[in-house]
Design a protein around this motif. Structure first.
Motif, PDB file in Angstrom:
ATOM      1  N   LYS A   1       0.812  -1.218   0.000  1.00 19.96           N
ATOM      2  CA  LYS A   1       0.000   0.000   0.000  1.00 19.96           C
ATOM      3  C   LYS A   1       0.846   1.269   0.000  1.00 19.96           C
ATOM      4  N   ARG A   8      -0.009   3.991  -2.548  1.00 16.30           N
ATOM      5  CA  ARG A   8      -1.196   4.752  -2.143  1.00 16.30           C
ATOM      6  C   ARG A   8      -0.803   5.940  -1.258  1.00 16.30           C
ATOM      7  N   ASN A  37       1.124  -2.896  -5.857  1.00 17.77           N
ATOM      8  CA  ASN A  37       0.802  -1.556  -5.357  1.00 17.77           C
ATOM      9  C   ASN A  37      -0.066  -0.812  -6.376  1.00 17.77           C
ATOM     10  N   VAL A  73      -4.012   0.699  -6.038  1.00 25.00           N
ATOM     11  CA  VAL A  73      -4.279   2.145  -6.012  1.00 25.00           C
ATOM     12  C   VAL A  73      -5.054   2.624  -7.257  1.00 25.00           C
TER      13      VAL A  73
END
Ligand SMILES: Nc1ncnc2c1ncn2[C@@H]1O[C@H](COP(=O)(O)OP(=O)(O)O)[C@@H](O)[C@H]1O
Ligand SMILES: [Mg+2]
Length: 245
Positions: free
Chosen positions: A104, A107, A134, A138
């Motif tokens: 994450k 993000r 990732n 996102v």
């Protein structure tokens, strides 16, 4: 802020051509747009005549997001900025691997940009790594160029399989045909078959066109130097089709 990723496991399928023209089309539609080059080859920035990012310490830490964002540059088109990559981006995965919440991180790097931009376009490198994961987490729209050949179906299947294993929402995947040749019977047959197998394919087809190929010489989005052609307008159509939802 809407995040569009131009992504494929495969290289040479038209990801960068899409990212560059989509960013241009979004900006023409009035979006404050940022194009982020995540590929160490830095082709997206090259098309906008922007140099690779200056060398910086590509390592984890609270300052990483700031260090990355400090490289944002204005393009020749007001309202369209570019964040170039550099060769250090090949270590993105190694760095992510060392972090907590490694899936994450992108993000949190992108979140503060929401104040300045309506749209972010990610030009992704061709692989299936921690950075890709990732990106999958996102991106609002994962745009996947598919050249109508037999191998493409396998690659698309692998992507759906990966989404299934990781319990990611498959409706984020938006495949579309790239470099399609109307005069090529094999292409026509594969397109018809793939549309049957994957009804989610976007209607808009990006044709194979020398005018798009010329981007390497012109170093501008094809939509800018050849706006009157059906081939380049296909990018605008694709942009509108995605925005329509
Ligand atoms: N629609 C198209 N018609 C003709 N050539 C294209 C088209 N899209 C991309 N190309 C060319 O194909 C090559 C690969 O495209 P690129 O966008 O760099 O793919 P990727 O980012 O997936 O590696 C480049 O030389 C590019 O100019
Ligand atoms: Mg590329």
């Amino acid at each position: 802020m809407t995040i569009f990723a131009s992504y494929s496991i495969k290289g040479g399928v038209g990801k960068t051509a899409l990212a560059v023209n989509l960013a241009y089309a979004l900006r023409e539609d009035g979006h404050r747009t940022l194009l982020i080059d995540l590929d160490p080859q830095c082709a997206a920035a090259y098309y906008f005549r922007i140099k690779p990012a200056a060398k910086f310490k590509f390592k984890e830490g609270p300052k990483l997001a700031g260090r990355l964002r400090r490289n944002i540059r204005e393009s020749d088109y007001p309202g369209l900025d570019v964040l170039p990559s550099n060769m250090a981006y090949r270590n993105f995965d190694i760095m992510l691997d060392r972090l907590k919440k490694s899936r994450k991180q992108l993000r949190s790097i992108l979140a503060p940009l929401a104040e300045e931009y309506d749209s972010v376009v990610l030009d992704c490198p061709p692989n299936l790594t921690l950075l890709s994961e990732n990106i999958f987490r996102v991106a609002d729209h994962l745009l996947v160029p598919v050249i109508p050949t037999p191998l493409s179906e396998r690659t698309l299947e692998q992507l759906y399989q990966f989404f299934k294993e990781k319990k990611l929402p498959p409706n984020r995947i938006r495949p579309f045909f790239s470099m399609a040749q109307k005069s090529n019977r094999l292409h026509r047959e594969f397109m018809a078959q793939l549309r049957l197998d994957y009804p989610v394919f976007l209607d808009t087809v990006i044709p194979h066109s020398v005018h798009i190929e010329r981007m390497g010489q012109r170093r501008r989005p094809a939509l800018d130097y050849a706006p009157g052609l059906a081939a380049t307008q296909a990018y605008r159509k694709l942009c509108l089709e995605i925005l329509k939802g």
